[in-house]
Design an enzyme around this catalytic site. Sequence first.
Site, PDB file in Angstrom:
ATOM      1  N   HIS A 108       0.804  -1.222   0.000  1.00  0.00           N
ATOM      2  CA  HIS A 108       0.000   0.000   0.000  1.00  0.00           C
ATOM      3  C   HIS A 108       0.842   1.280   0.000  1.00  0.00           C
ATOM      4  CE1 HIS A 108      -4.566   0.633   0.878  1.00  0.00           C
ATOM      5  NE2 HIS A 108      -4.163   1.338  -0.156  1.00  0.00           N
ATOM      6  N   ASP A 131      -9.583  -0.774   4.400  1.00  0.00           N
ATOM      7  CA  ASP A 131      -8.334  -1.340   4.910  1.00  0.00           C
ATOM      8  C   ASP A 131      -8.527  -1.715   6.373  1.00  0.00           C
ATOM      9  OD1 ASP A 131      -5.540  -1.755   5.551  1.00  0.00           O
ATOM     10  OD2 ASP A 131      -4.966  -0.212   4.104  1.00  0.00           O
ATOM     11  N   HIS A 133      -6.081  -1.313   8.286  1.00  0.00           N
ATOM     12  CA  HIS A 133      -5.118  -0.385   8.885  1.00  0.00           C
ATOM     13  C   HIS A 133      -5.325   1.029   8.357  1.00  0.00           C
ATOM     14  CE1 HIS A 133      -3.388  -4.465   8.478  1.00  0.00           C
ATOM     15  NE2 HIS A 133      -3.011  -4.268   9.729  1.00  0.00           N
ATOM     16  N   ASP A 135      -2.915   3.372   7.897  1.00  0.00           N
ATOM     17  CA  ASP A 135      -1.826   3.763   6.995  1.00  0.00           C
ATOM     18  C   ASP A 135      -1.533   5.265   7.014  1.00  0.00           C
ATOM     19  OD1 ASP A 135      -1.767   1.113   6.388  1.00  0.00           O
ATOM     20  OD2 ASP A 135      -2.538   1.282   4.357  1.00  0.00           O
ATOM     21  N   HIS A 148       4.477   1.193   3.937  1.00  0.00           N
ATOM     22  CA  HIS A 148       3.078   0.929   3.557  1.00  0.00           C
ATOM     23  C   HIS A 148       2.103   1.336   4.672  1.00  0.00           C
ATOM     24  CE1 HIS A 148       2.397  -3.524   5.141  1.00  0.00           C
ATOM     25  NE2 HIS A 148       3.026  -2.773   6.034  1.00  0.00           N
ATOM     26  N   ASP A 235      -7.451  -2.275   0.123  1.00  0.00           N
ATOM     27  CA  ASP A 235      -6.442  -3.228   0.587  1.00  0.00           C
ATOM     28  C   ASP A 235      -7.177  -4.524   0.907  1.00  0.00           C
ATOM     29  OD1 ASP A 235      -4.717  -4.754   2.280  1.00  0.00           O
ATOM     30  OD2 ASP A 235      -3.645  -2.938   2.882  1.00  0.00           O
ATOM     31  N   ASP A 237      -6.560  -6.784   2.770  1.00  0.00           N
ATOM     32  CA  ASP A 237      -6.582  -7.195   4.186  1.00  0.00           C
ATOM     33  C   ASP A 237      -7.775  -6.582   4.943  1.00  0.00           C
ATOM     34  OD1 ASP A 237      -5.887  -4.668   5.317  1.00  0.00           O
ATOM     35  OD2 ASP A 237      -3.762  -5.167   5.472  1.00  0.00           O
ATOM     36  N   GLU A 280      -2.147  -5.272  -1.986  1.00  0.00           N
ATOM     37  CA  GLU A 280      -1.675  -6.225  -0.956  1.00  0.00           C
ATOM     38  C   GLU A 280      -2.122  -7.673  -1.184  1.00  0.00           C
ATOM     39  OE1 GLU A 280       0.493  -5.500   1.565  1.00  0.00           O
ATOM     40  OE2 GLU A 280       0.380  -3.329   1.860  1.00  0.00           O
TER      41      GLU A 280
END
Length: 311
Positions: A108, A131, A133, A135, A148, A235, A237, A280
């Site tokens: 990312h 996401d 996260h 980031d 990332h 993303d 994830d 990702e």
Amino acid sequence: MTHTNKFITSKDISIVGAPFSGGQPQGGVEHGPLRLVEFGLNKQLEELGYKVDYEANHDLESLKPAHDPVFQNLKNPKFVSAVTKKLAGQIEERAKQNKFVLTLGGDHSVALATVSGIFAAYPDACLIWVDAHADINTPEATESGNIHGCPLSFLTGLSTSHPDFAWVKPVLKTGRLAYIGLRDVDDEEKKILKDNNIKALSMHHVDKWGIGKCVDICLDHINPNRDLPIHLSFDVDALDPSVAPSTGTPVRGGLSFREGHYICESLAETGLLVAVDIMEVNPALESEESVFSTVQVGCSLARCCFGESLL
């Protein structure tokens, strides 16, 4: 069913490969783009009525400097900067050619390129970041040093002191950024989100309100009149590891298969979507079966962004 796009008059999709893993420590994520294309993504989009061109960018490794020490806590800063700067120019050019830009990652940190490029073409755009996260770590605050986890701090202008990223302009106003699916956020990031009044919806909000209302809340905040271009950075994830296991930083309790697709479908329906990142996907992690299901879901999310729907 395809929706009329309010900003892009062509039926051209520019797929930009970003086979890059320098923003985090795990190898393999650089093979994500090619696996998505090998799985037939281009043909799938052509079947939806689009003209597709694909730039693989296989030569990114050649930008790796001989010497790239950790600087201001960040790992591989020169490599990440060189790659993302190159891709940003390419993405900006494609967007200005009235093409829909679909970027396949890579980790990312590549968002430094996608957001820089798209916002250069569409300065009043807004960004939906799906996401686990946030980031948005600053170089000072990052515990891992993996870039990332930091791109949004540069893109919003919260980080300006790192010389390797001086080229990154603060193109993204914090009021034009919204998150869906957060569930692993550092303390420093929580503070940044609160202090800057950034619309951030975690899995708690998805459970509480349902995905439909979450998407509406984000759009009401960043695009209240539904008249601004939308960039979606997804993303994988964000999805539960049972749905997309082959990714570098999986966190349990994520979006379901349908919730992930709903986000893409509903943004496609607005007619405002101008760019999408699918990030990702890491074919080196987990079993061949897990890789297959992750690649399959990556392609399927992309198709939904171009109007594929259940009915």
